[in-house]
Structure formats: structure tokens, C-alpha cells
Write a protein that holds these residues in place. Sequence first.
Motif, mmCIF file in Angstrom:
data_model
loop_
_atom_site.group_PDB
_atom_site.id
_atom_site.type_symbol
_atom_site.label_atom_id
_atom_site.label_comp_id
_atom_site.label_asym_id
_atom_site.label_seq_id
_atom_site.Cartn_x
_atom_site.Cartn_y
_atom_site.Cartn_z
ATOM 1 N N GLN A 50 21.614 41.914 49.608
ATOM 2 C CA GLN A 50 21.263 42.119 48.205
ATOM 3 C C GLN A 50 21.432 43.597 47.871
ATOM 4 O O GLN A 50 21.061 44.466 48.657
ATOM 5 C CB GLN A 50 19.810 41.692 47.961
ATOM 6 C CG GLN A 50 19.426 41.682 46.514
ATOM 7 C CD GLN A 50 17.999 41.196 46.299
ATOM 8 O OE1 GLN A 50 17.390 41.564 45.318
ATOM 9 N NE2 GLN A 50 17.462 40.383 47.192
ATOM 10 N N HIS A 51 22.022 43.869 46.707
ATOM 11 C CA HIS A 51 22.195 45.248 46.224
ATOM 12 C C HIS A 51 21.295 45.430 45.008
ATOM 13 O O HIS A 51 21.363 44.658 44.059
ATOM 14 C CB HIS A 51 23.658 45.478 45.835
ATOM 15 C CG HIS A 51 23.901 46.790 45.161
ATOM 16 N ND1 HIS A 51 24.934 46.977 44.288
ATOM 17 C CD2 HIS A 51 23.253 47.988 45.218
ATOM 18 C CE1 HIS A 51 24.917 48.231 43.844
ATOM 19 N NE2 HIS A 51 23.901 48.852 44.392
ATOM 20 N N VAL A 52 20.445 46.440 45.076
ATOM 21 C CA VAL A 52 19.546 46.763 43.965
ATOM 22 C C VAL A 52 19.856 48.174 43.505
ATOM 23 O O VAL A 52 19.905 49.100 44.309
ATOM 24 C CB VAL A 52 18.062 46.661 44.387
ATOM 25 C CG1 VAL A 52 17.147 47.118 43.256
ATOM 26 C CG2 VAL A 52 17.719 45.249 44.821
ATOM 27 N N ASN A 53 20.094 48.326 42.222
ATOM 28 C CA ASN A 53 20.346 49.631 41.617
ATOM 29 C C ASN A 53 19.088 50.029 40.847
ATOM 30 O O ASN A 53 18.598 49.271 40.021
ATOM 31 C CB ASN A 53 21.550 49.517 40.681
ATOM 32 C CG ASN A 53 21.887 50.798 39.961
ATOM 33 O OD1 ASN A 53 22.206 50.764 38.797
ATOM 34 N ND2 ASN A 53 21.842 51.920 40.632
ATOM 35 N N THR A 54 18.525 51.198 41.175
ATOM 36 C CA THR A 54 17.308 51.645 40.496
ATOM 37 C C THR A 54 17.445 53.084 40.034
ATOM 38 O O THR A 54 18.286 53.841 40.515
ATOM 39 C CB THR A 54 16.068 51.585 41.423
ATOM 40 O OG1 THR A 54 16.177 52.600 42.427
ATOM 41 C CG2 THR A 54 15.912 50.235 42.064
ATOM 42 N N TRP A 55 16.587 53.440 39.114
ATOM 43 C CA TRP A 55 16.356 54.841 38.748
ATOM 44 C C TRP A 55 14.933 55.125 39.191
ATOM 45 O O TRP A 55 13.989 54.487 38.728
ATOM 46 C CB TRP A 55 16.514 55.060 37.241
ATOM 47 C CG TRP A 55 17.947 55.113 36.833
ATOM 48 C CD1 TRP A 55 18.711 54.067 36.398
ATOM 49 C CD2 TRP A 55 18.797 56.254 36.871
ATOM 50 N NE1 TRP A 55 19.982 54.496 36.159
ATOM 51 C CE2 TRP A 55 20.064 55.844 36.432
ATOM 52 C CE3 TRP A 55 18.613 57.588 37.239
ATOM 53 C CZ2 TRP A 55 21.139 56.716 36.345
ATOM 54 C CZ3 TRP A 55 19.683 58.458 37.141
ATOM 55 C CH2 TRP A 55 20.926 58.025 36.700
ATOM 56 N N HIS A 69 20.739 53.260 45.252
ATOM 57 C CA HIS A 69 21.348 51.964 45.538
ATOM 58 C C HIS A 69 20.749 51.458 46.835
ATOM 59 O O HIS A 69 21.005 52.019 47.897
ATOM 60 C CB HIS A 69 22.867 52.088 45.634
ATOM 61 C CG HIS A 69 23.486 52.482 44.338
ATOM 62 N ND1 HIS A 69 23.963 51.550 43.447
ATOM 63 C CD2 HIS A 69 23.660 53.698 43.761
ATOM 64 C CE1 HIS A 69 24.426 52.176 42.373
ATOM 65 N NE2 HIS A 69 24.247 53.480 42.544
ATOM 66 N N HIS A 70 19.917 50.416 46.724
ATOM 67 C CA HIS A 70 19.248 49.822 47.880
ATOM 68 C C HIS A 70 20.074 48.625 48.367
ATOM 69 O O HIS A 70 20.399 47.742 47.579
ATOM 70 C CB HIS A 70 17.879 49.274 47.495
ATOM 71 C CG HIS A 70 16.863 50.293 47.119
ATOM 72 N ND1 HIS A 70 17.045 51.227 46.131
ATOM 73 C CD2 HIS A 70 15.613 50.500 47.598
ATOM 74 C CE1 HIS A 70 15.955 51.971 46.022
ATOM 75 N NE2 HIS A 70 15.072 51.544 46.902
ATOM 76 N N ILE A 83 18.129 49.965 53.109
ATOM 77 C CA ILE A 83 18.843 51.207 53.366
ATOM 78 C C ILE A 83 19.206 51.720 51.977
ATOM 79 O O ILE A 83 19.787 50.986 51.166
ATOM 80 C CB ILE A 83 20.120 50.975 54.190
ATOM 81 C CG1 ILE A 83 19.806 50.278 55.507
ATOM 82 C CG2 ILE A 83 20.832 52.300 54.433
ATOM 83 C CD1 ILE A 83 21.034 49.829 56.277
ATOM 84 N N VAL A 84 18.859 52.970 51.688
ATOM 85 C CA VAL A 84 19.033 53.499 50.340
ATOM 86 C C VAL A 84 20.161 54.533 50.332
ATOM 87 O O VAL A 84 20.161 55.472 51.126
ATOM 88 C CB VAL A 84 17.720 54.114 49.819
ATOM 89 C CG1 VAL A 84 17.886 54.560 48.377
ATOM 90 C CG2 VAL A 84 16.573 53.112 49.949
ATOM 91 N N PHE A 85 21.105 54.344 49.417
ATOM 92 C CA PHE A 85 22.280 55.199 49.286
ATOM 93 C C PHE A 85 22.266 55.942 47.955
ATOM 94 O O PHE A 85 21.604 55.529 47.012
ATOM 95 C CB PHE A 85 23.556 54.349 49.365
ATOM 96 C CG PHE A 85 23.775 53.694 50.692
ATOM 97 C CD1 PHE A 85 24.531 54.313 51.672
ATOM 98 C CD2 PHE A 85 23.227 52.454 50.969
ATOM 99 C CE1 PHE A 85 24.743 53.716 52.907
ATOM 100 C CE2 PHE A 85 23.431 51.834 52.206
ATOM 101 C CZ PHE A 85 24.189 52.469 53.170
ATOM 102 N N ASP A 86 23.062 57.016 47.880
ATOM 103 C CA ASP A 86 23.142 57.788 46.641
ATOM 104 C C ASP A 86 24.185 57.239 45.669
ATOM 105 O O ASP A 86 24.297 57.714 44.546
ATOM 106 C CB ASP A 86 23.385 59.273 46.927
ATOM 107 C CG ASP A 86 24.724 59.567 47.575
ATOM 108 O OD1 ASP A 86 25.423 58.625 48.010
ATOM 109 O OD2 ASP A 86 25.068 60.759 47.668
ATOM 110 N N SER A 87 24.966 56.266 46.076
ATOM 111 C CA SER A 87 25.921 55.609 45.182
ATOM 112 C C SER A 87 26.278 54.260 45.801
ATOM 113 O O SER A 87 25.809 53.913 46.883
ATOM 114 C CB SER A 87 27.185 56.461 44.996
ATOM 115 O OG SER A 87 28.057 56.334 46.101
ATOM 116 N N ASN A 131 19.878 44.123 39.690
ATOM 117 C CA ASN A 131 20.740 43.568 40.733
ATOM 118 C C ASN A 131 22.131 43.421 40.123
ATOM 119 O O ASN A 131 22.403 42.424 39.453
ATOM 120 C CB ASN A 131 20.231 42.200 41.208
ATOM 121 C CG ASN A 131 18.907 42.286 41.898
ATOM 122 O OD1 ASN A 131 17.873 42.393 41.259
ATOM 123 N ND2 ASN A 131 18.927 42.246 43.212
ATOM 124 N N PRO A 132 23.010 44.405 40.334
ATOM 125 C CA PRO A 132 24.332 44.356 39.696
ATOM 126 C C PRO A 132 25.095 43.067 40.003
ATOM 127 O O PRO A 132 25.145 42.622 41.153
ATOM 128 C CB PRO A 132 25.068 45.561 40.295
ATOM 129 C CG PRO A 132 23.993 46.468 40.780
ATOM 130 C CD PRO A 132 22.867 45.572 41.205
#
Length: 161
Positions: A50-55, A69-70, A83-87, A131-132
Motif C-alpha cells: 500500500q502507498h500512502v501519500n501524506t503531508w 510517501h509511506h 518505510i517512509v520516503f521523500d518522494s 492512497n494514490p
Amino acid sequence: MASSTQAPEKTPSPSRPEEVPGEAPSMATQALEGTTSMLQSFRPLKSFCQHVNTWAHYAQSPGRMIETHHLVSRLTEDVLQCIVFDSDQANARIIGVEYIVAESVFKKLPEEEKHLWHSHYYEICEGLWVNPGVPEVMQQQELKKLVKTYGKFWNTWHPLR
């Protein structure tokens, strides 16, 4: 959360290869990685589905936000690891790790541990958690569960330095 009439400053944090110290991967390194990617299983990584995009707000500076981006792996219905990424690009840097637990798990934590966790209520209610590419009806079902969760985050790389 600190209240304010001023909108938080959103701070983009795209990965840029020129900001990462060191030389570009050599041909030998690329050959090794190409071979290992075919021969090794990467089972733990395959569980991240699962990809989660947050602010997210900075704890020390609530007026600043960073896009994260989780990639999420669900261990149980009540425990997720991220795992959290910057993009969401191929050259994204890991900027952190987050564990997410249901309210029922959080309530059982020792009191001295609880202050290290944050609620996801604000992020979700303010529409900062997406969730994009996931159909809205499915996102809404997941968000109903996640609104009462807590996260513990460890920074591994400060994307703005």
C-alpha cells in the motif's frame, strides 16, 4: 497540534541525486544489483502493498509540513509498519520508519511510551492522507479504520538538509 489562523507552509522534498553524497553507481555495482535482484527473494519488501501519500507536520515546527510517501505492510489488522520516503520516484530516499497501531493497542502501551506516539486523526480529517490511485470508496473504508490510529516515527534522513 498547535492552532493557528495561518496555513502551514508546505515544504516539497523531492529526491535529487545531486544532493546525495558520493559517486553514481559504477557499472560493476549496477551489474551486481541487476544480478541480485534476479536471484534474491526480497520477501519482506514484497509485503509492502500500500502507498500512502501524506503531508505531515514537523513536531518542532507545526507551521511547516513535508510531503511523505509511506509504503505500508500490514502485520495484523491492528499493526502496520511503514518505510517512509521523500518522494514516490525511483531515486527516493528513505527518510523514516513508522509503526501504526490501532487505538486498542495504543491504550495498552505504558504511559511513558505513549508520549512518543502521535494521533492520525488530524492528518486524516484534514484530507492530508491519500492512497494514490485507489478508488475513493475503498479509501474511505480504510480511512475510517485509520482515523483512530497512532503512529511512532523515526527520522533517518532529514530531507531539507
